[in-house]
Design a protein around this motif. Structure first.
Motif, mmCIF file in Angstrom:
data_model
loop_
_atom_site.group_PDB
_atom_site.id
_atom_site.type_symbol
_atom_site.label_atom_id
_atom_site.label_comp_id
_atom_site.label_asym_id
_atom_site.label_seq_id
_atom_site.Cartn_x
_atom_site.Cartn_y
_atom_site.Cartn_z
ATOM 1 N N SER A 1 70.234 -4.996 92.409
ATOM 2 C CA SER A 1 70.507 -5.411 93.805
ATOM 3 C C SER A 1 69.007 -5.572 94.285
ATOM 4 C CB SER A 1 71.416 -4.443 94.415
ATOM 5 O OG SER A 1 71.005 -3.048 94.681
ATOM 6 N N HIS A 2 68.093 -4.900 94.067
ATOM 7 C CA HIS A 2 66.625 -4.879 94.542
ATOM 8 C C HIS A 2 66.218 -6.516 94.314
ATOM 9 C CE1 HIS A 2 66.069 -0.583 94.619
ATOM 10 N NE2 HIS A 2 66.437 -0.528 93.719
ATOM 11 N N SER A 3 65.268 -6.806 95.767
ATOM 12 C CA SER A 3 64.789 -7.899 95.782
ATOM 13 C C SER A 3 63.846 -8.286 94.984
ATOM 14 C CB SER A 3 64.255 -8.143 97.281
ATOM 15 O OG SER A 3 63.277 -7.204 97.346
ATOM 16 N N MET A 4 63.197 -7.162 94.331
ATOM 17 C CA MET A 4 62.316 -7.200 93.173
ATOM 18 C C MET A 4 62.749 -6.555 91.883
ATOM 19 S SD MET A 4 58.271 -5.478 92.999
ATOM 20 C CE MET A 4 57.693 -6.475 94.283
ATOM 21 N N ARG A 5 63.231 -7.560 91.096
ATOM 22 C CA ARG A 5 63.840 -6.885 89.984
ATOM 23 C C ARG A 5 63.599 -7.770 88.898
ATOM 24 N NH1 ARG A 5 69.465 -9.755 92.545
ATOM 25 N NH2 ARG A 5 69.131 -12.048 92.010
ATOM 26 N N MET A 6 64.225 -7.399 87.740
ATOM 27 C CA MET A 6 63.909 -8.197 86.411
ATOM 28 C C MET A 6 65.157 -9.080 86.327
ATOM 29 S SD MET A 6 61.299 -6.910 85.815
ATOM 30 C CE MET A 6 61.093 -8.122 84.470
ATOM 31 N N PHE A 7 64.615 -10.394 85.731
ATOM 32 C CA PHE A 7 65.571 -11.321 85.551
ATOM 33 C C PHE A 7 65.449 -12.156 84.212
ATOM 34 C CE2 PHE A 7 67.130 -15.906 85.471
ATOM 35 C CZ PHE A 7 68.488 -15.649 85.770
ATOM 36 N N THR A 8 66.400 -11.875 83.174
ATOM 37 C CA THR A 8 66.217 -12.582 81.898
ATOM 38 C C THR A 8 67.259 -13.591 81.593
ATOM 39 O OG1 THR A 8 64.945 -10.591 81.078
ATOM 40 C CG2 THR A 8 66.168 -12.189 79.476
ATOM 41 N N GLU A 9 67.085 -14.763 81.448
ATOM 42 C CA GLU A 9 68.189 -15.871 81.378
ATOM 43 C C GLU A 9 69.034 -15.391 80.014
ATOM 44 O OE1 GLU A 9 68.729 -20.664 80.598
ATOM 45 O OE2 GLU A 9 66.701 -19.855 80.946
ATOM 46 N N VAL A 10 70.375 -15.453 80.144
ATOM 47 C CA VAL A 10 71.172 -15.314 78.980
ATOM 48 C C VAL A 10 70.834 -16.316 78.004
ATOM 49 C CG1 VAL A 10 73.542 -15.166 78.326
ATOM 50 C CG2 VAL A 10 72.890 -13.722 80.385
ATOM 51 N N GLY A 11 70.760 -16.163 76.739
ATOM 52 C CA GLY A 11 70.440 -17.085 75.872
ATOM 53 C C GLY A 11 69.117 -16.895 75.521
ATOM 54 N N ARG A 12 68.255 -16.459 76.301
ATOM 55 C CA ARG A 12 66.922 -16.467 76.154
ATOM 56 C C ARG A 12 66.489 -15.621 74.575
ATOM 57 N NH1 ARG A 12 62.081 -13.058 79.230
ATOM 58 N NH2 ARG A 12 60.235 -13.952 78.015
ATOM 59 N N ARG A 13 65.610 -16.223 73.781
ATOM 60 C CA ARG A 13 65.237 -15.626 72.544
ATOM 61 C C ARG A 13 63.717 -14.969 72.776
ATOM 62 N NH1 ARG A 13 67.916 -17.191 67.905
ATOM 63 N NH2 ARG A 13 65.960 -17.313 66.744
ATOM 64 N N VAL A 14 63.549 -13.718 72.205
ATOM 65 C CA VAL A 14 62.151 -13.094 72.345
ATOM 66 C C VAL A 14 61.823 -12.643 71.027
ATOM 67 C CG1 VAL A 14 62.374 -12.954 74.821
ATOM 68 C CG2 VAL A 14 63.077 -11.125 73.348
ATOM 69 N N TYR A 15 60.270 -12.301 71.024
ATOM 70 C CA TYR A 15 60.232 -11.415 69.877
ATOM 71 C C TYR A 15 60.457 -10.199 69.806
ATOM 72 C CZ TYR A 15 56.826 -15.270 68.583
ATOM 73 O OH TYR A 15 56.458 -16.598 68.258
ATOM 74 N N CYS A 16 60.956 -9.411 68.654
ATOM 75 C CA CYS A 16 61.342 -8.301 68.688
ATOM 76 C C CYS A 16 60.345 -7.020 68.844
ATOM 77 C CB CYS A 16 61.983 -7.961 67.145
ATOM 78 S SG CYS A 16 63.724 -8.797 66.909
ATOM 79 N N HIS A 17 58.996 -7.378 68.323
ATOM 80 C CA HIS A 17 58.304 -6.150 68.482
ATOM 81 C C HIS A 17 57.663 -5.624 69.626
ATOM 82 C CE1 HIS A 17 55.708 -9.670 69.001
ATOM 83 N NE2 HIS A 17 54.618 -8.841 69.172
ATOM 84 N N CYS A 18 57.960 -6.592 70.669
ATOM 85 C CA CYS A 18 57.399 -6.123 72.116
ATOM 86 C C CYS A 18 58.386 -6.104 73.199
ATOM 87 C CB CYS A 18 56.304 -7.148 72.343
ATOM 88 S SG CYS A 18 57.051 -9.186 72.578
ATOM 89 N N THR A 19 59.652 -5.973 72.960
ATOM 90 C CA THR A 19 60.643 -5.514 73.789
ATOM 91 C C THR A 19 61.349 -4.448 73.368
ATOM 92 O OG1 THR A 19 62.232 -7.064 72.566
ATOM 93 C CG2 THR A 19 60.915 -8.102 74.133
#
Length: 252
Positions: free
Chosen positions: A121-139
């Motif tokens: 609910s914070h104005s400064m927040r994390m947003f990741t699009e559902v369906g986004r693919r990212v590398y495993c080693h850095c998340t």
């Protein structure tokens, strides 16, 4: 397919085994590899693979090797959406209780894909699009799902896709990554400490019983998502992961 007798059921069982074997082998395999892994004669493997190719669940390459087919993408996307939909109430509760963004992600071939999210609910927040693919080693979610795999499979994955650094804090050496995997397995959770995005921290836990390695996480600005925050968040994450696991197992 009409399940008229035990032979038909056995054929389905064997076909599913072959798809899983190809997945374990990195997505493609030759007939002899499949026959050895499945402990079945070559003519049987050839007949089953021919059927899978015709139905689009496998594809034969010019090299005569077989790879996973495009129809599996549709099935995987649908399964991911269903998992995300069933897990969403748990993510929304986490976001309310912790005040930060909650995510559900699973491994998809050599990457990790986000299948559900409940935003902070914070104005400064994390947003990741559902369906986004990212590398495993850095998340956080990526490292969590990698830790559920054997070290040999982790080496194969990073050998195929590499370990490009997202930030200066990203792990870029496979031996360092394997040491991190051992730490995650021992403590039961993963932390992304600015490795995907500077100033962002994430805590992730495994979701047992999922059809493929899956992780639940909470993430936000490092100023709010401190290690003290993590001590409070991890039990809630683990409770939510167990609830999701229970639902998955009861549905199966």
């Amino acid at each position: 397919m009409t399940m008229a007798n035990g032979s038909s059921v056995q054929s389905v069982d064997r076909a599913i085994d072959l798809l899983e074997i190809m997945t374990d082998l990195g997505g493609d395999a030759g007939l002899s590899e499949l026959a050895a892994a499945a402990e079945l004669p070559l003519p049987t493997i050839h007949r089953l693979m021919r059927t899978l190719v015709v139905r689009g669940y496998a594809r034969q390459l010019p090299s005569r090797r077989y790879t996973l087919g495009p129809r599996l993408i549709r099935l995987g996307e649908s399964a991911g959406r269903q998992l995300g939909a069933s897990a969403r109430p748990h993510l929304e509760r986490l976001a309310r209780e912790l005040g930060e963004t909650a995510n559900l992600a699973m491994i998809d071939r050599d990457m990790v894909v986000y299948v559900a999210q409940a935003a902070s609910s914070h104005s400064m927040r994390m947003f990741t699009e559902v369906g986004r693919r990212v590398y495993c080693h850095c998340t956080g979610v990526g490292k969590m799902v990698l830790s559920e795999l054997p070290d040999t499979t982790v080496r194969e994955i990073v050998g195929r896709v590499g370990m490009p650094p997202a930030t200066d804090l990203s792990i870029t050496n496979v031996d360092d990554l394997l040491a991190e995997m051992a730490k995650i397995r021992e403590q039961g959770y993963a932390v992304d400490d600015g490795e995907q995005e500077i100033g962002v921290r994430c805590f992730a836990v495994p979701v047992e019983g999922a059809p493929t390695p899956t992780a639940l996480s909470v993430s936000g600005p490092a100023a709010r998502v401190t290690y003290e925050f993590g001590e409070r968040a991890l039990p809630l994450l683990q409770d939510a992961a167990r609830a999701i696991s229970t639902e998955l197992l009861s549905a199966g």
